[in-house]
Design an enzyme around this catalytic site. Structure first.
Site, PDB file in Angstrom:
ATOM      1  N   VAL A   9       0.954  -1.052   0.138  1.00  0.00           N
ATOM      2  CA  VAL A   9       0.154   0.063  -0.097  1.00  0.00           C
ATOM      3  C   VAL A   9       0.953   1.168  -0.014  1.00  0.00           C
ATOM      4  CG1 VAL A   9      -1.853  -1.101   0.828  1.00  0.00           C
ATOM      5  CG2 VAL A   9      -0.349  -0.332   2.457  1.00  0.00           C
ATOM      6  N   GLU A  10       0.454   2.026  -0.925  1.00  0.00           N
ATOM      7  CA  GLU A  10       1.317   3.549  -0.874  1.00  0.00           C
ATOM      8  C   GLU A  10       0.388   4.693  -0.892  1.00  0.00           C
ATOM      9  OE1 GLU A  10       4.421   5.526  -4.164  1.00  0.00           O
ATOM     10  OE2 GLU A  10       3.633   3.392  -4.622  1.00  0.00           O
TER      11      GLU A  10
END
Length: 92
Positions: A9-10
């Site tokens: 997840v960014e």
């Protein structure tokens, strides 16, 4: 159940990174997703300052190679053009 072995997840809020890590049994890898994910990623070129145009909030630069590398390349080109590289000690 879908066969995922991990999730990356960014740029998600820190609270969401924690919520995902707490809820999932697979590792949650964070890139700008807060300290509570299972692991952290920071792209090498970014952390070494090789790409100076990329400035997300999560990026911490540990070096400024974007300034050093171009200068080194210019010096290399100048040395080759001046026939100073390779010199006698740098040849076989």
């Amino acid at each position: 159940d879908a066969g995922a072995e991990l999730i990356v997840v960014e740029c998600v809020p820190s609270a969401l990174g924690k919520q995902l890590s707490d809820a999932l049994t697979i590792p949650v890898i964070g890139i700008g997703a807060g300290p509570d994910t299972d692991a952290q990623v920071l792209v090498l070129h970014d952390m070494l300052g090789m790409n100076t145009e990329f400035n997300p909030r999560f990026l911490r630069r540990y070096a400024q190679l974007g300034e050093v590398i171009p200068a080194a390349i210019r010096q290399y080109v100048a040395d080759v053009r001046a026939q100073d590289f390779p010199n006698d000690q740098e040849r076989y």
